[in-house]
Write a protein that holds these residues in place. Structure first.
Motif, PDB file in Angstrom:
ATOM      1  N   LYS A 166      27.342  29.370 -23.696  1.00  0.00           N
ATOM      2  CA  LYS A 166      27.465  29.877 -24.989  1.00  0.00           C
ATOM      3  C   LYS A 166      26.245  30.734 -25.691  1.00  0.00           C
ATOM      4  N   THR A 167      24.788  30.156 -24.229  1.00  0.00           N
ATOM      5  CA  THR A 167      23.807  30.334 -24.846  1.00  0.00           C
ATOM      6  C   THR A 167      22.834  31.021 -24.275  1.00  0.00           C
ATOM      7  N   PRO A 168      21.651  31.946 -24.470  1.00  0.00           N
ATOM      8  CA  PRO A 168      21.166  32.079 -24.289  1.00  0.00           C
ATOM      9  C   PRO A 168      20.563  31.900 -23.035  1.00  0.00           C
ATOM     10  N   TYR A 169      20.055  30.792 -22.494  1.00  0.00           N
ATOM     11  CA  TYR A 169      19.782  30.306 -21.275  1.00  0.00           C
ATOM     12  C   TYR A 169      20.322  29.347 -20.436  1.00  0.00           C
ATOM     13  N   VAL A 170      21.102  29.330 -19.147  1.00  0.00           N
ATOM     14  CA  VAL A 170      21.582  28.706 -18.413  1.00  0.00           C
ATOM     15  C   VAL A 170      20.393  27.946 -16.978  1.00  0.00           C
ATOM     16  N   VAL A 171      20.732  27.017 -17.658  1.00  0.00           N
ATOM     17  CA  VAL A 171      19.360  26.078 -16.671  1.00  0.00           C
ATOM     18  C   VAL A 171      20.384  25.202 -15.127  1.00  0.00           C
ATOM     19  N   LEU A 172      20.235  25.354 -13.915  1.00  0.00           N
ATOM     20  CA  LEU A 172      21.098  24.898 -13.188  1.00  0.00           C
ATOM     21  C   LEU A 172      20.218  23.712 -12.610  1.00  0.00           C
ATOM     22  N   LEU A 173      20.653  23.162 -12.328  1.00  0.00           N
ATOM     23  CA  LEU A 173      20.128  21.716 -11.282  1.00  0.00           C
ATOM     24  C   LEU A 173      20.963  20.688 -11.072  1.00  0.00           C
ATOM     25  N   ASN A 174      20.475  20.293  -9.713  1.00  0.00           N
ATOM     26  CA  ASN A 174      21.536  19.923  -9.133  1.00  0.00           C
ATOM     27  C   ASN A 174      21.703  18.257  -8.664  1.00  0.00           C
ATOM     28  N   ASN A 175      22.229  18.033  -8.744  1.00  0.00           N
ATOM     29  CA  ASN A 175      22.863  16.537  -8.568  1.00  0.00           C
ATOM     30  C   ASN A 175      21.966  15.911  -8.858  1.00  0.00           C
ATOM     31  N   ASP A 176      20.596  15.375  -7.338  1.00  0.00           N
ATOM     32  CA  ASP A 176      20.036  14.878  -6.262  1.00  0.00           C
ATOM     33  C   ASP A 176      18.876  15.123  -7.336  1.00  0.00           C
ATOM     34  N   THR A 177      18.252  14.993  -8.692  1.00  0.00           N
ATOM     35  CA  THR A 177      17.692  15.497  -9.616  1.00  0.00           C
ATOM     36  C   THR A 177      16.934  14.177 -10.310  1.00  0.00           C
ATOM     37  N   VAL A 178      16.492  14.310 -10.183  1.00  0.00           N
ATOM     38  CA  VAL A 178      15.481  12.960 -12.014  1.00  0.00           C
ATOM     39  C   VAL A 178      15.028  13.877 -13.222  1.00  0.00           C
ATOM     40  N   CYS A 179      15.102  14.546 -13.838  1.00  0.00           N
ATOM     41  CA  CYS A 179      14.394  15.257 -14.605  1.00  0.00           C
ATOM     42  C   CYS A 179      13.365  14.827 -15.449  1.00  0.00           C
ATOM     43  N   GLU A 180      11.764  15.399 -15.928  1.00  0.00           N
ATOM     44  CA  GLU A 180      10.967  14.562 -16.692  1.00  0.00           C
ATOM     45  C   GLU A 180      11.036  15.267 -17.755  1.00  0.00           C
ATOM     46  N   VAL A 181      10.700  13.823 -18.927  1.00  0.00           N
ATOM     47  CA  VAL A 181      11.280  14.203 -20.908  1.00  0.00           C
ATOM     48  C   VAL A 181      11.183  15.547 -20.904  1.00  0.00           C
ATOM     49  N   SER A 182      10.134  16.700 -20.618  1.00  0.00           N
ATOM     50  CA  SER A 182       9.891  17.688 -21.189  1.00  0.00           C
ATOM     51  C   SER A 182      10.411  18.815 -20.748  1.00  0.00           C
ATOM     52  N   PHE A 183      11.276  18.192 -19.189  1.00  0.00           N
ATOM     53  CA  PHE A 183      11.445  19.687 -18.130  1.00  0.00           C
ATOM     54  C   PHE A 183      12.398  21.114 -19.026  1.00  0.00           C
ATOM     55  N   ILE A 184      13.468  20.390 -19.919  1.00  0.00           N
ATOM     56  CA  ILE A 184      14.408  21.697 -20.688  1.00  0.00           C
ATOM     57  C   ILE A 184      12.886  22.112 -21.331  1.00  0.00           C
ATOM     58  N   GLU A 185      12.622  21.561 -22.272  1.00  0.00           N
ATOM     59  CA  GLU A 185      11.983  22.280 -23.340  1.00  0.00           C
ATOM     60  C   GLU A 185      10.875  23.075 -22.895  1.00  0.00           C
ATOM     61  N   GLU A 186       9.716  22.809 -21.578  1.00  0.00           N
ATOM     62  CA  GLU A 186       9.180  23.322 -21.077  1.00  0.00           C
ATOM     63  C   GLU A 186       9.116  25.003 -20.691  1.00  0.00           C
ATOM     64  N   LEU A 187      11.228  24.705 -19.282  1.00  0.00           N
ATOM     65  CA  LEU A 187      11.355  26.064 -19.144  1.00  0.00           C
ATOM     66  C   LEU A 187      11.632  26.564 -20.736  1.00  0.00           C
ATOM     67  N   VAL A 188      12.326  26.401 -21.763  1.00  0.00           N
ATOM     68  CA  VAL A 188      12.762  27.653 -22.427  1.00  0.00           C
ATOM     69  C   VAL A 188      11.554  28.062 -23.274  1.00  0.00           C
ATOM     70  N   ARG A 189      10.545  27.306 -22.952  1.00  0.00           N
ATOM     71  CA  ARG A 189       8.835  27.274 -23.922  1.00  0.00           C
ATOM     72  C   ARG A 189       8.758  29.006 -23.194  1.00  0.00           C
ATOM     73  N   VAL A 190       8.678  28.816 -21.726  1.00  0.00           N
ATOM     74  CA  VAL A 190       8.332  29.563 -20.778  1.00  0.00           C
ATOM     75  C   VAL A 190       9.519  31.076 -21.150  1.00  0.00           C
ATOM     76  N   MET A 191      10.112  30.823 -21.258  1.00  0.00           N
ATOM     77  CA  MET A 191      11.114  32.077 -21.050  1.00  0.00           C
ATOM     78  C   MET A 191      11.097  32.763 -22.763  1.00  0.00           C
ATOM     79  N   GLU A 192      10.499  31.925 -24.083  1.00  0.00           N
ATOM     80  CA  GLU A 192      11.031  32.529 -24.880  1.00  0.00           C
ATOM     81  C   GLU A 192       9.665  33.572 -25.165  1.00  0.00           C
ATOM     82  N   ALA A 193       8.366  32.896 -24.696  1.00  0.00           N
ATOM     83  CA  ALA A 193       7.278  33.501 -24.214  1.00  0.00           C
ATOM     84  C   ALA A 193       7.112  34.955 -23.529  1.00  0.00           C
TER      85      ALA A 193
END
Length: 320
Positions: free
Chosen positions: A79-106
């Motif tokens: 129900k959100t404007p963005y969808v993040v697809l993520l494999n289960n064998d990953t570990v995200c750095e702390v700003s992962f979501i923030e940086e992706l959303v920032r670029v999409m909005e820009a």
């Protein structure tokens, strides 16, 4: 307001889920929800997530419905404007979501953004720095195995690897969801190709970093399942997205590309699997529909064709 929905397809991912989910719980921005779409796991991983991560919504299938089916379910539920697809064998750095959303909005003309995926066992090496597609009919992960420090600039790419990427949900309403005929492999290139035809861009965001094990579900880099589906889908990808004139234009390159791959997999002991997959891809083209050509998209087709040729040289340069 929630900005993003993280969709994690899961098949027997018990070994990896704690690291993946813990890294999401520690993100610098928390305006997102997490959905786990379980494809008939038998290792108790879905039960584990339900009991240890109550904030994660778990949806279960009795059998493996394929990557595309799983992520499409997550996209529909979002129900959100963005969808993040993520494999289960990953570990995200702390700003992962923030940086992706920032670029999409820009960049409102951007359909998807790829993260900088580095190897779990060697974070100084790239696993994927965006995907490119070339006139040989090859899709390839840019920078794979190279020093991660080289891939620090944002740039346009052909497609984002769906193992760790963000998508603009509204564009799916225009171009359609992931093609479930693919089941798995090259589905992310296909959906990005359709977005490119419609005039959207795909970007690589080096500040969004994720560590990736790789081949955790399929079990190995080369195996019968992966090779048969990849070769099948490589034929289907060309047929579906290229108008007939473009197929004829690229046919000499495509024949060379498929021949090189055939020799490569013969050397690896998978000649039969590769050729069988090609045959299934040809049969698939007889019953599946092509993307309808529209004159308004002519400029997009010309830009894509130019990239198909340029990416031949980009691929060669990336080997050294």
């Amino acid at each position: 307001m929630q900005k993003a929905t993280v969709v994690i397809p899961n098949l027997n991912g018990m070994k990896y889920l704690k690291g993946c989910l813990d890294s999401l719980m520690e993100q610098s921005r928390q305006d997102f929800t997490v959905l786990l779409i379980d494809n008939g796991s038998t290792d108790g991983s879905a039960d584990y997530v339900e009991s240890h991560y109550p904030e994660v919504a778990v949806y279960r299938h009795e059998s493996n419905m394929g990557f595309c089916y799983a992520v499409n379910e997550g996209i529909r539920l979002a129900k959100t404007p963005y969808v993040v697809l993520l494999n289960n064998d990953t570990v995200c750095e702390v700003s992962f979501i923030e940086e992706l959303v920032r670029v999409m909005e820009a960049h409102p003309d951007c359909f998807s953004c790829a993260s900088r995926m580095v190897r779990m066992d060697d974070p100084e090496r790239i696993d994927n720095a965006g995907d490119y597609y070339c006139a040989f009919g090859w899709a390839y992960a840019y920078g794979k195995g190279k020093p991660a420090a080289r891939y620090h600039k944002k740039r346009e790419i052909f497609s984002a690897c769906a193992g760790a990427a963000i998508y603009r949900k509204a564009v799916f309403d225009e171009i359609g969801l992931f093609d479930e005929v693919h089941f798995a492999y090259l589905e992310d290139v296909d959906v990005a190709y359709r977005a490119r035809i419609a005039g959207y861009r795909n970007l690589y965001v080096p500040e969004a970093v994720v560590r990736h094990v790789g081949s955790a579900t399929s079990g190995s880099v080369y195996n019968e399942f992966k090779i048969r589906h990849s070769s099948r889908n490589s034929i289907y990808l060309v047929y579906k997205n290229m108008p007939w004139l473009q197929i004829l234009l690229n046919l000499p390159f495509l024949l060379v590309g498929f021949l090189i791959k055939m020799l490569f997999f013969a050397q690896k002991g998978f000649f039969r699997e590769y050729v069988t997959g090609l045959g299934k891809g040809v049969k698939l083209c007889k019953r599946e529909r092509k993307v309808k050509f529209r004159w308004k998209n002519l400029g997009s087709y010309i830009r894509i064709q130019w990239e198909l040729w340029v990416n031949l040289f980009r691929r060669a340069a990336d080997l050294f």
